[in-house]
Design a protein around this motif. Structure first.
Motif, short mmCIF file in Angstrom:
data_model
loop_
_atom_site.label_atom_id
_atom_site.label_comp_id
_atom_site.label_asym_id
_atom_site.label_seq_id
_atom_site.Cartn_x
_atom_site.Cartn_y
_atom_site.Cartn_z
N ASP A 8 7.83 -4.78 -3.57
CA ASP A 8 7.52 -4.95 -1.87
C ASP A 8 9.27 -4.64 -1.62
N GLU A 9 10.41 -5.25 -2.33
CA GLU A 9 11.37 -5.05 -2.35
C GLU A 9 12.43 -3.61 -1.82
N TRP A 10 11.38 -3.28 -2.98
CA TRP A 10 12.40 -2.04 -3.06
C TRP A 10 11.77 -0.94 -2.21
N ILE A 11 10.30 -0.91 -1.56
CA ILE A 11 9.77 -0.39 -0.89
C ILE A 11 10.42 -0.83 1.03
N GLU A 12 11.02 -2.35 0.87
CA GLU A 12 11.45 -2.74 2.18
C GLU A 12 13.03 -1.87 2.16
N LEU A 13 13.68 -2.26 1.28
CA LEU A 13 15.01 -1.52 1.31
C LEU A 13 14.58 -0.51 2.05
N LEU A 14 14.20 0.87 1.02
CA LEU A 14 13.78 2.44 0.83
C LEU A 14 13.15 2.40 2.60
N GLU A 15 12.40 1.83 3.13
CA GLU A 15 12.49 2.18 4.22
C GLU A 15 13.35 2.34 5.73
N SER A 16 14.69 1.72 5.17
CA SER A 16 15.83 1.18 6.35
C SER A 16 16.61 1.52 5.93
N ASP A 17 17.17 2.09 4.39
CA ASP A 17 17.81 3.17 3.68
C ASP A 17 18.31 4.42 4.08
N ASP A 18 18.83 4.77 5.13
CA ASP A 18 18.69 6.26 5.09
C ASP A 18 20.44 7.15 4.06
N ASN A 19 20.58 6.35 3.25
CA ASN A 19 22.10 6.85 2.38
C ASN A 19 20.96 6.77 0.60
N ALA A 20 19.61 6.17 0.54
CA ALA A 20 19.07 5.96 -0.52
C ALA A 20 18.48 7.34 -1.95
N VAL A 21 19.14 6.94 -2.79
CA VAL A 21 19.02 8.18 -3.20
C VAL A 21 17.45 7.17 -5.01
N ASN A 62 23.51 4.93 -2.14
CA ASN A 62 22.31 3.78 -2.75
C ASN A 62 21.20 3.92 -3.62
N TYR A 63 21.49 3.39 -4.80
CA TYR A 63 20.92 4.20 -6.54
C TYR A 63 18.87 3.23 -6.19
N TYR A 64 18.03 3.58 -6.53
CA TYR A 64 17.26 3.36 -6.62
C TYR A 64 16.76 3.82 -8.10
#
Length: 105
Positions: A8-21, A62-64
């Protein structure tokens, strides 16, 4: 800094992270069974090759990171932190507990 987060945190963070990989550290065989969309794969079990490929990545992103169960991805986060990556997120429970969108070949 490594943070262990649930789906849940993963999905929430990714939605607002335009610097994500999104980084998949599983083997080719595991990836062929399905993967999270828009990921980049670097096989953690490749050892030196993994280190060389990670060293080419942009440290400002930011790496997921995920694997099958969360173990290898946790280790990958720790290694990346030692290499100077500032933000790594480890998916707790890994892909085997993932219930979000997946791509199947």
């Amino acid at each position: 800094m490594r943070q262990d987060i649930d789906q849940d945190e993963w999905i929430e963070l990714l939605e607002s992270d335009d610097n994500a990989v999104i980084l998949d550290v599983r083997t080719d065989g595991e990836v062929s069974e399905g993967y999270i969309p828009n990921m980049k794969q670097i096989d953690f079990l490749e050892g030196q090759i993994f280190l060389e490929e990670v060293a080419k990545l942009d440290k400002s992103k930011n790496y997921y990171i995920y694997c099958r169960s969360g173990n290898r991805s946790g280790q990958a986060c720790d290694i990346m932190e030692q290499l100077g990556f500032e933000t790594t997120y480890n998916l707790e429970g890994g892909f085997m507990n993932w219930t979000g969108d997946i791509v199947e070949d």
